[in-house]
Design an enzyme around this catalytic site. Structure first.
Site, PDB file in Angstrom:
ATOM      1  N   GLU A 178      13.036  16.286 -85.558  1.00 11.83           N
ATOM      2  CA  GLU A 178      12.860  16.742 -84.422  1.00 11.83           C
ATOM      3  C   GLU A 178      13.491  17.887 -83.604  1.00 11.83           C
ATOM      4  O   GLU A 178      13.828  18.431 -82.484  1.00 11.83           O
ATOM      5  CB  GLU A 178      14.091  15.627 -82.970  1.00 11.83           C
ATOM      6  CG  GLU A 178      13.506  14.162 -83.633  1.00 11.83           C
ATOM      7  CD  GLU A 178      13.578  13.488 -82.095  1.00 11.83           C
ATOM      8  OE1 GLU A 178      12.761  13.512 -81.225  1.00 11.83           O
ATOM      9  OE2 GLU A 178      13.276  12.559 -83.045  1.00 11.83           O
ATOM     10  N   GLY A 179      13.481  18.796 -84.789  1.00 11.10           N
ATOM     11  CA  GLY A 179      13.719  20.041 -84.870  1.00 11.10           C
ATOM     12  C   GLY A 179      14.936  20.985 -84.964  1.00 11.10           C
ATOM     13  O   GLY A 179      15.781  20.998 -84.323  1.00 11.10           O
TER      14      GLY A 179
ATOM     15  N   HIS B  79      41.666  12.104 -91.226  1.00 11.40           N
ATOM     16  CA  HIS B  79      42.103  10.727 -92.376  1.00 11.40           C
ATOM     17  C   HIS B  79      42.143  11.290 -93.238  1.00 11.40           C
ATOM     18  O   HIS B  79      42.470  10.615 -94.400  1.00 11.40           O
ATOM     19  CB  HIS B  79      40.047  10.035 -92.125  1.00 11.40           C
ATOM     20  CG  HIS B  79      40.556   9.587 -90.577  1.00 11.40           C
ATOM     21  ND1 HIS B  79      39.734   9.891 -89.468  1.00 11.40           N
ATOM     22  CD2 HIS B  79      40.351   7.880 -90.913  1.00 11.40           C
ATOM     23  CE1 HIS B  79      39.449   8.937 -89.074  1.00 11.40           C
ATOM     24  NE2 HIS B  79      39.843   7.720 -89.184  1.00 11.40           N
ATOM     25  N   GLY B  80      41.786  12.632 -93.816  1.00 12.47           N
ATOM     26  CA  GLY B  80      42.718  12.895 -94.934  1.00 12.47           C
ATOM     27  C   GLY B  80      41.639  12.194 -96.137  1.00 12.47           C
ATOM     28  O   GLY B  80      40.726  11.544 -95.813  1.00 12.47           O
TER      29      GLY B  80
ATOM     30  N   LEU C 249       4.172  13.673 -86.726  1.00 11.81           N
ATOM     31  CA  LEU C 249       3.570  15.060 -86.618  1.00 11.81           C
ATOM     32  C   LEU C 249       4.199  15.835 -87.613  1.00 11.81           C
ATOM     33  O   LEU C 249       2.906  16.376 -88.513  1.00 11.81           O
ATOM     34  CB  LEU C 249       4.406  15.628 -85.450  1.00 11.81           C
ATOM     35  CG  LEU C 249       3.955  16.977 -84.827  1.00 11.81           C
ATOM     36  CD1 LEU C 249       2.754  17.244 -83.997  1.00 11.81           C
ATOM     37  CD2 LEU C 249       5.807  17.422 -84.163  1.00 11.81           C
TER      38      LEU C 249
ATOM     39  N   ARG D  10      48.828   6.728 -89.132  1.00 11.73           N
ATOM     40  CA  ARG D  10      49.343   8.044 -89.788  1.00 11.73           C
ATOM     41  C   ARG D  10      50.530   7.759 -89.847  1.00 11.73           C
ATOM     42  O   ARG D  10      50.853   8.603 -89.333  1.00 11.73           O
ATOM     43  CB  ARG D  10      47.977   8.254 -90.186  1.00 11.73           C
ATOM     44  CG  ARG D  10      48.362   9.145 -91.572  1.00 11.73           C
ATOM     45  CD  ARG D  10      48.287   8.122 -93.264  1.00 11.73           C
ATOM     46  NE  ARG D  10      48.527   9.185 -94.196  1.00 11.73           N
ATOM     47  CZ  ARG D  10      48.708   8.349 -95.338  1.00 11.73           C
ATOM     48  NH1 ARG D  10      48.889   7.301 -95.747  1.00 11.73           N
ATOM     49  NH2 ARG D  10      49.090   9.496 -95.950  1.00 11.73           N
TER      50      ARG D  10
ATOM     51  N   GLY E  47       6.750  21.622 -90.966  1.00 14.92           N
ATOM     52  CA  GLY E  47       7.188  20.793 -90.662  1.00 14.92           C
ATOM     53  C   GLY E  47       7.889  21.704 -89.176  1.00 14.92           C
ATOM     54  O   GLY E  47       7.317  21.151 -87.593  1.00 14.92           O
TER      55      GLY E  47
ATOM     56  N   GLN F  64      50.729  19.152 -84.435  1.00 12.82           N
ATOM     57  CA  GLN F  64      50.069  20.177 -83.398  1.00 12.82           C
ATOM     58  C   GLN F  64      48.781  20.745 -84.218  1.00 12.82           C
ATOM     59  O   GLN F  64      47.910  20.382 -83.868  1.00 12.82           O
ATOM     60  CB  GLN F  64      50.433  21.251 -83.200  1.00 12.82           C
ATOM     61  CG  GLN F  64      49.876  22.138 -82.000  1.00 12.82           C
ATOM     62  CD  GLN F  64      51.202  23.153 -81.611  1.00 12.82           C
ATOM     63  OE1 GLN F  64      51.272  24.710 -82.501  1.00 12.82           O
ATOM     64  NE2 GLN F  64      51.040  24.066 -80.371  1.00 12.82           N
TER      65      GLN F  64
HETATM   66  N1  COS Z   1       5.334  21.227 -73.028  1.00 18.46           N
HETATM   67  C1  COS Z   1       4.484  21.901 -73.024  1.00 18.46           C
HETATM   68  N2  COS Z   1       3.749  21.987 -73.717  1.00 18.46           N
HETATM   69  C2  COS Z   1       4.001  23.047 -74.532  1.00 18.46           C
HETATM   70  C3  COS Z   1       5.539  23.235 -75.172  1.00 18.46           C
HETATM   71  C4  COS Z   1       6.471  21.969 -74.393  1.00 18.46           C
HETATM   72  N3  COS Z   1       7.771  21.858 -74.378  1.00 18.46           N
HETATM   73  N4  COS Z   1       6.403  23.821 -75.845  1.00 18.46           N
HETATM   74  C5  COS Z   1       4.524  24.165 -76.445  1.00 18.46           C
HETATM   75  N5  COS Z   1       3.415  24.209 -74.993  1.00 18.46           N
HETATM   76  C6  COS Z   1       2.309  24.875 -74.958  1.00 18.46           C
HETATM   77  C7  COS Z   1       2.644  26.315 -75.025  1.00 18.46           C
HETATM   78  O1  COS Z   1       2.321  26.012 -73.633  1.00 18.46           O
HETATM   79  C8  COS Z   1       0.725  26.451 -75.946  1.00 18.46           C
HETATM   80  O2  COS Z   1       0.065  25.809 -74.492  1.00 18.46           O
HETATM   81  P1  COS Z   1      -0.903  27.399 -74.455  1.00 18.46           P
HETATM   82  O3  COS Z   1      -1.606  27.611 -75.467  1.00 18.46           O
HETATM   83  O4  COS Z   1      -2.162  26.512 -73.585  1.00 18.46           O
HETATM   84  O5  COS Z   1      -0.096  28.571 -74.014  1.00 18.46           O
HETATM   85  C9  COS Z   1       0.568  25.636 -76.635  1.00 18.46           C
HETATM   86  O6  COS Z   1       1.815  24.389 -77.043  1.00 18.46           O
HETATM   87  C10 COS Z   1       1.744  25.802 -78.107  1.00 18.46           C
HETATM   88  O7  COS Z   1       2.771  26.845 -77.920  1.00 18.46           O
HETATM   89  P2  COS Z   1       3.895  27.668 -78.922  1.00 18.46           P
HETATM   90  O8  COS Z   1       1.939  29.141 -79.211  1.00 18.46           O
HETATM   91  O9  COS Z   1       4.660  28.160 -78.149  1.00 18.46           O
HETATM   92  O10 COS Z   1       3.350  27.116 -80.470  1.00 18.46           O
HETATM   93  P3  COS Z   1       3.996  27.733 -81.555  1.00 18.46           P
HETATM   94  O11 COS Z   1       2.958  27.200 -82.455  1.00 18.46           O
HETATM   95  O12 COS Z   1       4.588  29.563 -81.133  1.00 18.46           O
HETATM   96  O13 COS Z   1       4.711  26.583 -81.960  1.00 18.46           O
HETATM   97  C11 COS Z   1       7.562  25.853 -81.346  1.00 18.46           C
HETATM   98  C12 COS Z   1       6.538  26.740 -80.947  1.00 18.46           C
HETATM   99  C13 COS Z   1       7.798  26.802 -83.259  1.00 18.46           C
HETATM  100  C14 COS Z   1       8.631  25.749 -80.276  1.00 18.46           C
HETATM  101  C15 COS Z   1       7.020  24.499 -81.828  1.00 18.46           C
HETATM  102  O14 COS Z   1       6.015  24.499 -83.648  1.00 18.46           O
HETATM  103  C16 COS Z   1       8.202  23.086 -82.596  1.00 18.46           C
HETATM  104  O15 COS Z   1       8.812  23.024 -81.484  1.00 18.46           O
HETATM  105  N6  COS Z   1       8.139  23.884 -84.320  1.00 18.46           N
HETATM  106  C17 COS Z   1       9.395  22.438 -84.600  1.00 18.46           C
HETATM  107  C18 COS Z   1       8.437  20.805 -84.188  1.00 18.46           C
HETATM  108  C19 COS Z   1       9.886  19.896 -84.633  1.00 18.46           C
HETATM  109  O16 COS Z   1      10.194  19.534 -83.735  1.00 18.46           O
HETATM  110  N7  COS Z   1       9.270  19.343 -85.800  1.00 18.46           N
HETATM  111  C20 COS Z   1      10.315  18.014 -86.058  1.00 18.46           C
HETATM  112  C21 COS Z   1       8.894  16.732 -86.863  1.00 18.46           C
HETATM  113  S1  COS Z   1       9.118  15.888 -85.000  1.00 18.46           S
HETATM  114  S2  COS Z   1      10.236  14.301 -85.151  1.00 18.46           S
END
Ligand code: COS
Length: 383
Positions: A364-365, A339-340, A125, A269, A131, A280
């Protein structure tokens, strides 16, 4: 209300625990030193039937759902974080993207092989400039007759160099952005134009491979498109809901290990003429870690239960990931403190756990993104 694991879950936990203790823990230092999880370990997990623990039975998996996956993730991470992450890139976000977004035909075609570990998955992704905001991705997929042509580059891809099939997210309609403009594809890694690039040198989890993937006009059949055109972002997020939960289970396993080592060390230790466990200052640290581990465990398995019950669990998985990763950071920090000097020495495992843990607040966020997901849901749905 039933808080007991079923017999099946207990069996898979025992299996994963035995595998971890016998096959993973003894070679954890080598895995870190060689920057490599041996393929033999993946093959062993395949033989034990662990690769498809969350894949439904009708598609050749064990059918233990997210609960089963969390149990395995927790156990593996007690032995080695890199092994657990290598496993999770396939069994969690790789295979689960097919479970979340695949058509019936795709599930029948891919999941049985993934469950057996004959086809290894990965999930692509992130990009250099996308990111936390994956909606800003620039990898494109353009229709060409019955195929699609993919062009772009993904970064930070776990198992990108060993997976057989990678779930790749690409822009199919720039004007629509995240809401309808991104589509998912199952891209075979032997496709022409698919290239593995730079491997990251990391602070921790060094055995797990993290690479750049380039797509230079990769031709992908429309049959490899995962879900509907424009549904890619939802599939990505739905998969991440599960991935974040599995990661919280990793944090739980790592925290348990750091805590168990701290408990035994504090009993051995001697300082001021007695074991430091009798001081404590140490007891308070052990108590805080025990309380946080209990909270992590409760969140992980309650959220897994929600997921397996088919309920929406995006907020809960973000909470579990946020809390577990932040708590883990505190727990490994306390473990170093208890563990110092031994905690700071690379000769002892605590130093490695401290480094392995740090990225959990990022990948993953980030913690900041989890707070954003939680706050949006609170403001929309209350609670
Ligand atoms: N499950 C299903 N659908 C989802 C969802 C979820 N958990 N989260 C969002 N959606 C859907 C929304 O409902 C929306 O759909 P509609 O347009 O039909 O309403 C669409 O996806 C877009 O959602 P949103 O407007 O919330 O998108 P944003 O661009 O504002 O992004 C965040 C939201 C920031 C939360 C998202 O981009 C995110 O999680 N970013 C972090 C990414 C990440 O974890 N990267 C790490 C690397 S991957 S290993």
């Amino acid at each position: 209300m039933d808080f007991e694991f079923s017999d099946e879950l207990r069996m898979v936990r025992d299996l994963a625990r035995e595998f971890t203790d016998n096959s993973v823990r003894p070679i954890s230092a080598d895995i870190e030193r060689n920057h490599c999880v041996p393929r033999a370990l993946i093959d062993e997990m395949s033989e034990l039937g662990l690769m498809g623990v969350a894949i439904p039975e009708e598609y050749g998996g064990t059918g233990l759902g997210e609960m089963g996956l969390c149990v395995v993730m927790e156990e593996l991470t007690r032995g080695d974080f890199s092994v657990a992450v290598t496993y999770g890139a396939h069994a969690s976000i790789g295979a689960m993207s097919v479970v979340v977004g695949g058509t019936e035909e795709q599930k029948q075609r891919f999941l049985p092989q993934m469950a057996q570990g004959r086809v290894l998955g990965a999930y692509a992704l992130s990009e250099a400039n996308a990111g936390s905001d994956p909606g800003a991705m620039t990898t494109t997929a353009v229709r060409d007759g019955a195929d699609w042509i993919l062009r772009g580059e993904k970064v930070w891809i776990t198992n990108g160099d060993s997976a057989d099939i990678v779930t790749v997210y690409a822009v199919t309609d720039k004007a629509r952005g995240a809401s309808g403009g991104i589509t998912a594809f199952l891209v075979p890694s032997n496709s022409k134009g698919f290239a593995v690039g730079k491997r990251e040198e990391k602070m921790g989890q060094r055995g797990s491979s993290t690479v750049t993937l380039a797509f230079d006009d990769v031709r992908v059949a429309d049959a490899q498109r995962l879900g509907a055109v424009g549904d890619g972002f939802k599939i990505a997020m739905g998969t991440l809901d599960r991935g974040r939960l599995a990661l919280a289970a990793n944090c739980l396993g790592c925290a348990r290990e750091a805590h168990a080592l701290s408990v035994s060390y504090s009993k051995e230790r001697i300082a001021f003429g007695k074991p430091i466990a009798e001081l404590q200052a140490i007891q308070w640290m052990l108590a805080d870690s025990a309380a946080e581990i209990y909270a992590m465990e409760s969140m992980v398995y309650r959220t897994a239960w929600l997921c397996d019950a088919g309920q929406r669990f995006s907020r809960e998985s973000a909470i579990a990931k946020l809390f577990a990763s932040e708590a883990l950071d505190r727990i490994v920090d306390r473990a170093v403190q208890i563990h110092g000097g031994m905690g700071y020495s690379a000769e002892f495992v605590i130093e490695k756990l401290y480094r392995d843990a740090r990225v959990t607040r990022i990948y993953e966020g980030t913690s900041e993104i989890q707070r954003l997901v939680i706050a949006r849901d609170v403001l929309k749905n209350g609670g």
